[in-house]
Design a protein around this motif. Structure first.
Motif, mmCIF file in Angstrom:
data_model
loop_
_atom_site.group_PDB
_atom_site.id
_atom_site.type_symbol
_atom_site.label_atom_id
_atom_site.label_comp_id
_atom_site.label_asym_id
_atom_site.label_seq_id
_atom_site.Cartn_x
_atom_site.Cartn_y
_atom_site.Cartn_z
ATOM 1 N N THR A 61 37.624 20.603 11.340
ATOM 2 C CA THR A 61 38.182 21.876 10.872
ATOM 3 C C THR A 61 39.068 21.579 9.667
ATOM 4 O O THR A 61 39.489 20.445 9.452
ATOM 5 N N PHE A 62 39.321 22.623 8.884
ATOM 6 C CA PHE A 62 40.191 22.480 7.711
ATOM 7 C C PHE A 62 41.527 23.148 7.957
ATOM 8 O O PHE A 62 41.563 24.212 8.567
ATOM 9 N N PRO A 63 42.605 22.528 7.483
ATOM 10 C CA PRO A 63 42.663 21.252 6.756
ATOM 11 C C PRO A 63 42.264 20.081 7.644
ATOM 12 O O PRO A 63 42.489 20.111 8.851
ATOM 13 N N LEU A 64 41.665 19.070 7.022
ATOM 14 C CA LEU A 64 41.224 17.894 7.766
ATOM 15 C C LEU A 64 42.418 17.142 8.347
ATOM 16 O O LEU A 64 43.492 17.106 7.756
ATOM 17 N N SER A 65 42.198 16.526 9.491
ATOM 18 C CA SER A 65 43.222 15.636 10.046
ATOM 19 C C SER A 65 43.337 14.428 9.128
ATOM 20 O O SER A 65 42.435 14.134 8.324
ATOM 21 N N SER A 66 44.442 13.701 9.217
ATOM 22 C CA SER A 66 44.630 12.524 8.366
ATOM 23 C C SER A 66 43.524 11.494 8.607
ATOM 24 O O SER A 66 43.057 10.827 7.674
ATOM 25 N N GLU A 67 43.078 11.365 9.852
ATOM 26 C CA GLU A 67 42.015 10.413 10.182
ATOM 27 C C GLU A 67 40.701 10.827 9.532
ATOM 28 O O GLU A 67 40.008 10.006 8.915
ATOM 29 N N HIS A 68 40.347 12.101 9.673
ATOM 30 C CA HIS A 68 39.098 12.581 9.092
ATOM 31 C C HIS A 68 39.153 12.554 7.565
ATOM 32 O O HIS A 68 38.147 12.271 6.906
ATOM 33 N N GLU A 69 40.301 12.848 6.995
ATOM 34 C CA GLU A 69 40.428 12.826 5.542
ATOM 35 C C GLU A 69 40.181 11.416 5.006
ATOM 36 O O GLU A 69 39.448 11.225 4.034
ATOM 37 N N GLY A 123 29.002 28.803 14.516
ATOM 38 C CA GLY A 123 30.314 29.258 14.069
ATOM 39 C C GLY A 123 30.988 28.381 13.037
ATOM 40 O O GLY A 123 32.136 28.655 12.653
ATOM 41 N N LYS A 124 30.311 27.335 12.569
ATOM 42 C CA LYS A 124 30.887 26.454 11.558
ATOM 43 C C LYS A 124 30.521 26.938 10.152
ATOM 44 O O LYS A 124 29.533 27.658 9.963
ATOM 45 N N THR A 125 31.302 26.540 9.179
ATOM 46 C CA THR A 125 30.926 26.771 7.790
ATOM 47 C C THR A 125 30.024 25.624 7.325
ATOM 48 O O THR A 125 29.968 24.568 7.968
ATOM 49 N N ARG A 171 40.926 22.438 -3.121
ATOM 50 C CA ARG A 171 39.567 22.845 -3.465
ATOM 51 C C ARG A 171 38.676 22.882 -2.233
ATOM 52 O O ARG A 171 37.879 23.812 -2.053
ATOM 53 N N MET A 172 38.792 21.853 -1.390
ATOM 54 C CA MET A 172 37.967 21.801 -0.185
ATOM 55 C C MET A 172 38.311 22.957 0.762
ATOM 56 O O MET A 172 37.427 23.597 1.337
ATOM 57 N N GLU A 173 39.601 23.232 0.903
ATOM 58 C CA GLU A 173 40.017 24.304 1.802
ATOM 59 C C GLU A 173 39.626 25.672 1.260
ATOM 60 O O GLU A 173 39.251 26.565 2.031
ATOM 61 N N GLU A 174 39.684 25.840 -0.061
ATOM 62 C CA GLU A 174 39.284 27.103 -0.672
ATOM 63 C C GLU A 174 37.790 27.347 -0.478
ATOM 64 O O GLU A 174 37.366 28.470 -0.183
ATOM 65 N N THR A 175 36.986 26.298 -0.663
ATOM 66 C CA THR A 175 35.541 26.427 -0.434
ATOM 67 C C THR A 175 35.268 26.810 1.012
ATOM 68 O O THR A 175 34.452 27.698 1.287
ATOM 69 N N GLU A 179 33.588 30.399 2.330
ATOM 70 C CA GLU A 179 32.403 30.444 3.190
ATOM 71 C C GLU A 179 32.716 31.169 4.501
ATOM 72 O O GLU A 179 31.886 31.940 5.008
ATOM 73 N N ARG A 180 33.885 30.904 5.051
ATOM 74 C CA ARG A 180 34.273 31.539 6.313
ATOM 75 C C ARG A 180 34.300 33.056 6.160
ATOM 76 O O ARG A 180 33.811 33.792 7.039
ATOM 77 N N VAL A 181 34.846 33.546 5.040
ATOM 78 C CA VAL A 181 34.905 34.992 4.791
ATOM 79 C C VAL A 181 33.505 35.564 4.644
ATOM 80 O O VAL A 181 33.182 36.618 5.213
ATOM 81 N N GLU A 182 32.645 34.877 3.864
ATOM 82 C CA GLU A 182 31.278 35.366 3.654
ATOM 83 C C GLU A 182 30.499 35.390 4.965
ATOM 84 O O GLU A 182 29.787 36.355 5.262
ATOM 85 N N LEU A 183 30.628 34.343 5.753
ATOM 86 C CA LEU A 183 29.889 34.264 7.016
ATOM 87 C C LEU A 183 30.374 35.295 8.023
ATOM 88 O O LEU A 183 29.593 35.781 8.854
ATOM 89 N N SER A 184 31.645 35.640 7.961
ATOM 90 C CA SER A 184 32.183 36.620 8.909
ATOM 91 C C SER A 184 31.569 38.009 8.712
ATOM 92 O O SER A 184 31.597 38.846 9.615
ATOM 93 N N GLY A 185 31.006 38.230 7.519
ATOM 94 C CA GLY A 185 30.382 39.521 7.253
ATOM 95 C C GLY A 185 28.906 39.577 7.598
ATOM 96 O O GLY A 185 28.255 40.610 7.389
ATOM 97 N N LEU A 186 28.359 38.477 8.138
ATOM 98 C CA LEU A 186 26.940 38.439 8.502
ATOM 99 C C LEU A 186 26.790 38.751 9.984
ATOM 100 O O LEU A 186 27.422 38.123 10.829
#
Length: 211
Positions: A61-69, A123-125, A171-175, A179-186
């Motif tokens: 999930t975003f923001p990424l955890s320090s480990e995943h980042e 449910g993922k982007t 940038r990653m979080e904005e992307t 996507e989350r907003v666009e997908l919520s409308g489908l």
């Protein structure tokens, strides 16, 4: 044109001339090696889809955890190193090798599409799914190699200006948010599938090296 006169014994003049020639040759050799490295890197990028199998994405999930980042930062260099090693098994001047790699590319691209569709319907982007796939591929590498790449990534990331690090995260979080907003409308899975297929097209994934 400047002419340099060398005084002294013939052997000294010869040695000096040989030294100058050696420097010139080594300079040309260095430039050639740099060119070959660039070609090798470009070829490896083109072969990435063929030589790195897509895996079920790690749940992120975003923001990424320090480990995943850290793992995500390390994954690019780590996986490219893996591709460069694997690509030495293939000769792109041989048709049967190119055919094999084209088939691998299309098979892996189709599998990536399946994973993206599955993730979005769950449910993922696409951003979360792509990063999750990269993490899964990275985690599948050998432990020692993975640890070395993480250490390199940690050092490089630490040397980046704080503002640049924050912009990358932003940038990653904005992307992901977009996507989350666009997908919520489908409303249907068919709409979700159209969303993914409009953004990921396996038919366009054959690199020029394999054409």
């Amino acid at each position: 044109r400047n002419i340099i006169m060398v005084r002294g014994s013939g052997s000294y003049a010869f040695a000096l001339a040989l030294s100058c020639l050696f420097v010139a040759v080594m300079g040309a050799k260095h430039r050639m090696e740099e060119h070959e490295d660039k070609l090798k890197k470009a070829s490896s990028i083109g072969l990435f889809m063929a030589l790195v199998e897509p895996l079920d994405p790690v749940d992120v999930t975003f923001p990424l955890s320090s480990e995943h980042e850290l793992q995500f930062l390390a994954s690019r260099e780590g996986l490219m190193h893996h591709v460069q090693q694997k690509s030495s098994d293939y000769d792109l001047n041989k048709d049967h090798h190119k055919i094999e790699l084209r088939e691998k590319t299309m098979r892996n691209a189709d599998r990536t599409m399946e994973l993206l569709l599955k993730a979005v319907k769950a449910g993922k982007t696409m951003q979360e799914a792509r990063v999750g796939i990269a993490l899964a591929q990275f985690q599948a590498m050998g432990e020692e190699e993975r640890a070395a790449m993480e250490e390199r990534a940690k050092k490089k990331f630490g040397q980046m200006p704080a503002g640049q690090r924050e912009k990358m995260r932003q940038r990653m979080e904005e992307t992901n948010h977009r996507e989350r907003v666009e997908l919520s409308g489908l409303a249907t899975e068919a709409e979700q599938e159209a969303f993914v297929r409009a953004r990921y097209k396996p038919s366009s994934r054959i690199p020029a090296e394999l054409a």
